[in-house]
Design an enzyme around this catalytic site. Structure first.
Site: not given
Ligand code: DQA
Length: 149
Positions: A22, A27, A104, A111
């Site tokens: 993903r 990420y 996160h 973002r």
């Molecule tokens: C997230 C950031 C969130 O905005 C997003 O919806 C995610 C992952 C992160 O780990 O950076 O699914 O939590």
């Protein structure tokens, strides 16, 4: 299990089962299984025992938090998209009284506007955002620290 072992609940929110494939530019390339392995290694080194759950369902996450009192001394949670929408998860953390650390992978403040608000952070001990897998590892360290001090 040693009696002194710190028990920590790690919660991964929606879509995090897709890590590795993903949006790797956002990420990272590591799978959720690889992240969990690292966390378990870190935990073992510091005398902590982890229970790790991933759910795409808000109610399941609320249920897991609701059962945390008495069973875990801290929670590490990446609420993923629910960070920005879930009053229910926020209330569950506040109600359970178990210290929680929000993590996160990406820096949510760098973002889209809708990601720059966390409904969860105000009821957490603290937040780690933007360091990829290191966010989880730092979050885990912070959780262990919170328990031991
Ligand atoms: C997230 C950031 C969130 O905005 C997003 O919806 C995610 C992952 C992160 O780990 O950076 O699914 O939590």
């Amino acid at each position: 299990m040693r009696k002194s072992e710190v028990k920590i609940l790690v919660i991964h929110g929606p879509n995090l089962q897709l890590l590795g494939t993903r949006q790797p530019g956002v990420y990272g390339k590591q799978s959720l299984a690889a992240i969990n392995r690292l966390l378990r290694q870190d935990a073992a080194r510091t005398g902590a025992r982890l229970t790790i759950v991933q759910s795409n369902h808000e109610g399941e996450i609320v249920d897991a938090i609701g059962k945390a009192k008495g069973a875990y001394q801290a929670i590490v949670i990446n609420p993923a998209a629910y960070t920005h929408t879930s009053v229910a998860i926020r209330d569950a953390i506040e109600a359970c009284g178990v210290p929680a650390i929000e993590v996160h992978l990406s820096n949510i403040y760098a973002r889209e506007k809708f990601r720059q608000t966390s409904l969860i952070a105000p009821v957490c001990h603290g937040q780690v955002s933007g360091f990829g897998v290191l966010s989880y590892r730092l979050g885990l360290q912070a959780a262990i620290h919170a328990v031991k001090t």
